[in-house]
Design an enzyme around this catalytic site. Structure first.
Site, PDB file in Angstrom:
ATOM      1  N   LYS A 278       0.688  -1.091  -0.153  1.00 54.39           N
ATOM      2  CA  LYS A 278       0.079  -0.063  -0.079  1.00 54.39           C
ATOM      3  C   LYS A 278       0.958   1.148  -0.163  1.00 54.39           C
ATOM      4  O   LYS A 278       1.967   1.096   0.234  1.00 54.39           O
ATOM      5  CB  LYS A 278      -0.785   0.008   1.318  1.00 54.39           C
ATOM      6  CG  LYS A 278      -1.986  -0.934   1.282  1.00 54.39           C
ATOM      7  CD  LYS A 278      -2.854  -0.863   2.522  1.00 54.39           C
ATOM      8  CE  LYS A 278      -3.907  -1.966   2.443  1.00 54.39           C
ATOM      9  NZ  LYS A 278      -4.931  -1.925   1.365  1.00 54.39           N
ATOM     10  N   ARG A 352      -9.947 -11.848   1.593  1.00 54.87           N
ATOM     11  CA  ARG A 352     -10.740 -13.031   0.722  1.00 54.87           C
ATOM     12  C   ARG A 352     -10.019 -14.192   0.751  1.00 54.87           C
ATOM     13  O   ARG A 352     -10.774 -15.264   0.827  1.00 54.87           O
ATOM     14  CB  ARG A 352     -11.023 -12.649  -0.606  1.00 54.87           C
ATOM     15  CG  ARG A 352      -9.960 -12.250  -1.533  1.00 54.87           C
ATOM     16  CD  ARG A 352     -10.514 -11.560  -2.682  1.00 54.87           C
ATOM     17  NE  ARG A 352     -10.594 -10.069  -2.449  1.00 54.87           N
ATOM     18  CZ  ARG A 352     -11.075  -9.007  -3.399  1.00 54.87           C
ATOM     19  NH1 ARG A 352     -11.403  -9.555  -4.660  1.00 54.87           N
ATOM     20  NH2 ARG A 352     -11.078  -7.785  -3.215  1.00 54.87           N
TER      21      ARG A 352
HETATM   22  N1  BES Z   1      -8.262  -3.890   3.961  1.00 60.14           N
HETATM   23  C1  BES Z   1      -8.372  -3.670   2.789  1.00 60.14           C
HETATM   24  C2  BES Z   1      -9.671  -2.936   2.384  1.00 60.14           C
HETATM   25  C3  BES Z   1      -9.723  -1.648   2.980  1.00 60.14           C
HETATM   26  C4  BES Z   1      -9.143  -0.557   2.389  1.00 60.14           C
HETATM   27  C5  BES Z   1     -10.524  -1.309   3.990  1.00 60.14           C
HETATM   28  C6  BES Z   1      -9.225   0.744   2.717  1.00 60.14           C
HETATM   29  C7  BES Z   1     -10.663  -0.200   4.609  1.00 60.14           C
HETATM   30  C8  BES Z   1      -9.871   1.057   3.796  1.00 60.14           C
HETATM   31  C9  BES Z   1      -8.401  -4.774   1.688  1.00 60.14           C
HETATM   32  O1  BES Z   1      -7.599  -5.831   2.343  1.00 60.14           O
HETATM   33  C10 BES Z   1      -7.693  -4.234   0.506  1.00 60.14           C
HETATM   34  O2  BES Z   1      -6.448  -3.952   0.578  1.00 60.14           O
HETATM   35  N2  BES Z   1      -8.510  -4.280  -0.516  1.00 60.14           N
HETATM   36  C11 BES Z   1      -8.141  -3.910  -1.730  1.00 60.14           C
HETATM   37  C12 BES Z   1      -8.661  -4.821  -2.837  1.00 60.14           C
HETATM   38  C13 BES Z   1      -7.969  -4.680  -4.250  1.00 60.14           C
HETATM   39  C14 BES Z   1      -6.504  -4.900  -4.366  1.00 60.14           C
HETATM   40  C15 BES Z   1      -8.887  -5.430  -5.173  1.00 60.14           C
HETATM   41  C16 BES Z   1      -8.590  -2.454  -1.986  1.00 60.14           C
HETATM   42  O3  BES Z   1      -9.781  -2.488  -1.677  1.00 60.14           O
HETATM   43  O4  BES Z   1      -7.678  -1.608  -2.663  1.00 60.14           O
HETATM   44 MN    MN Z   2      -5.443  -5.673   1.633  1.00 65.34          MN
END
Ligand code: BES
Ligand code: MN
Ligand code: ZN
Length: 495
Positions: A278, A352
């Site tokens: 991230k 997931r």
């Molecule tokens: N934990 C995150 C989702 C999230 C992001 C929750 C920001 C709250 C605030 C999850 O594991 C994630 O990183 N999801 C990705 C999925 C994508 C790579 C398809 C996302 O939402 O960017």
């Molecule tokens: Mn994630």
């Protein structure tokens, strides 16, 4: 905080402040009228002077009352009498409790449940007072040197008439249980990831089992997960130095042979994204990626305190998602416990991967329904903001039951479609499915992924990415969706 119900008349109750209501048309609520008579028309005088108009959420704190045993009175605007909705009732309660911040007021009597609230009885009205007060006085201090909190409230007395006493008491018991569950969840979720690790979460679950006779806890270690073939879950945890755990809670409150309700909570104690790292901005908030798991634990606290006559299983897959020489990589292909192969296109779609193996594991409990809760997608924030949680599922009755419960609990959800057409986005050239489905409809394709592991039972998924915590100045966990799940379970227990 100490909560109780009193049926004695207001002026006999010892406290630092009495809370009474006034409507928009300057009409005093019955208790306000009584206090007005006891104070030579003081409250009327304030209304006539225009100090308060009765708009919802307005407050006037009267700090000294000459020639009276009453210490203080808080007048709270309730808005239009005919239109006092559940939401406005809660708004007025929040306004009331917030006026006590930065004061020395320790004990209060609240008379606001005497107001008619559209569609709700004394049980609900009493319960909301406790939920709102407890929510508002919560303050995180654990890792601060200065432990003093803004609110010094210690004692809340709810005024109720004799003939509503039993309903009020039922509301008190539910309110206390749910408020404890919410506070538990907030405390756990607000902890930093260097304290709240997967092992720490497992310890908290074991503590709950020590505290409540009806709750048993087992912890599955990585070696157990290997024996079970949880290839997706283990692929996430291999990038972390903290050992992953699968926490399993069992609450036996119902008949031995009645099918359990299974709650699954995503427990990423920190989500750095893995190799698909991230960006730095706001990454601290990924300590909240265990809010689903924390809410399962908080719900167990609430149901154990209420002693609901149901059988409930809680499953919390917990790990970190970190970049590391041994971490899983984009392009890697994993074999899930269900046997399906998964191509990793983005290691940041890790939730997931934990959940799919946990859903497969849930089958062995022969569940009545399975509900998972997860801070799963940033896309949910884009679609729905921070107001409702996203709801998706393969069973209309279950989804409608959750919608109904969310209304009563004031913990909103909004359903999104889980149509077959979206499954197309998860096609992979190299495996049975890919772990991401591109930019479009990210919340739905995440749920589509999960649905492929939930084919053998009735299932609903709550995406709580936008609702589990607040950002900005008020950064902190909300305890959602503990009120929703508690209400759903109360409704299930009632038939
Ligand atoms: N934990 C995150 C989702 C999230 C992001 C929750 C920001 C709250 C605030 C999850 O594991 C994630 O990183 N999801 C990705 C999925 C994508 C790579 C398809 C996302 O939402 O960017
Ligand atoms: Mn994630
Ligand atoms: Zn995550």
């Amino acid at each position: 905080m100490d909560y109780s119900i009193e049926t004695a008349s207001l002026k006999e109750l010892q406290c630092d402040c009495i809370i009474v209501g006034v409507y928009q048309d300057l009409q005093l609520c019955p208790s306000a009228s009584v206090l007005n008579d006891n104070t030579q028309g003081l409250l009327r005088k304030l209304l006539d002077r225009g100090d308060i108009s009765g708009k919802n959420g307005e407050t006037v704190l009267i700090n000294a009352i000459p020639d009276s045993a009453i210490e203080r009175i808080l007048l709270v605007g309730l808005g239009e009498k005919a239109a006092l909705s559940g939401k406005n009732y809660r708004k007025a309660l929040f306004a009331a409790v917030n006026t006590f911040k930065k004061t020395t007021i320790k004990s209060v009597v609240c008379s606001l449940a005497e107001s008619e609230v559209q569609g709700y009885d004394w049980q609900w009205k009493t319960r909301q007072i406790i939920e709102v007060f407890s929510d508002a006085v919560y303050q995180y201090t654990l890792t601060k040197s200065d432990k003093t909190t803004e609110s010094q409230l210690e004692k809340l007395i709810i005024a109720a008439p004799d003939f509503e006493l039993s309903r009020a008491q039922a509301g008190l018991a539910q309110g206390r249980a749910i408020a404890d569950g919410v506070a538990y969840t907030k405390r756990l979720a607000d902890l930093p990831a260097n304290i709240c690790t997967p092992s720490y979460l497992a310890e908290q679950a074991l503590n709950i089992s020590k505290q409540y006779r009806k709750v048993d806890v087992t912890i599955l270690e990585e070696s157990d997960m290997e024996d079970l073939g949880m290839g997706c879950f283990l692929a996430v945890s291999r990038g972390s130095r903290q050992p992953a755990k699968l926490i399993s809670l069992n609450y036996q409150g119902g008949e031995p042979n009645s099918k359990p309700i299974v709650l699954i909570g995503k427990g990423l104690t920190f989500d750095a994204g893995g190799i698909s790292l991230k960006t730095a901005a706001g990454m601290d908030e990924m300590k909240y990626d265990m809010c689903g798991g924390a809410a399962v634990l908080g719900t167990f606290v609430a149901i154990a305190e209420m002693g609901l006559p149901l059988n409930i299983i809680g499953l919390i897959p917990t790990s970190e998602n970190m970049p590391d020489g041994d971490a899983n990589k984009p392009g890697d292909i994993l074999t899930s416990m269900a046997g399906k192969t998964v191509e990793i296109l983005n290691t940041d779609a890790e939730g997931r991967l934990l959940l799919c193996d946990t859903l497969t594991y849930a089958e062995r409990f022969n569940p009545d329904v399975v509900i998972d809760l997860a801070t799963l997608t940033g896309a949910c924030l884009v679609a729905l903001g921070r107001v409702p949680s996203g709801l998706l599922g393969n069973d209309d009755i279950l989804c409608n039951d959750l919608l109904a419960a969310s209304e009563t609990a004031n913990d909103s959800v909004w359903r999104l479609p889980l149509w077959e057409e979206y499954q197309e986005q998860l096609k992979s050239n190299f495996a049975d499915l890919a772990n991401v489905g591109g930019r479009d409809a990210g919340t739905i394709t995440a749920a589509c992924f999960l649905s492929q592991f939930a084919e053998n039972f009735r299932w609903a998924h709550l995406d709580i990415a936008g609702t589990a915590w607040r950002t900005g100045d008020k950064k902190g966990a909300t305890g959602r969706p503990v009120p929703l799940l508690s209400q759903y379970l109360i409704n299930r227990a009632n038939g």
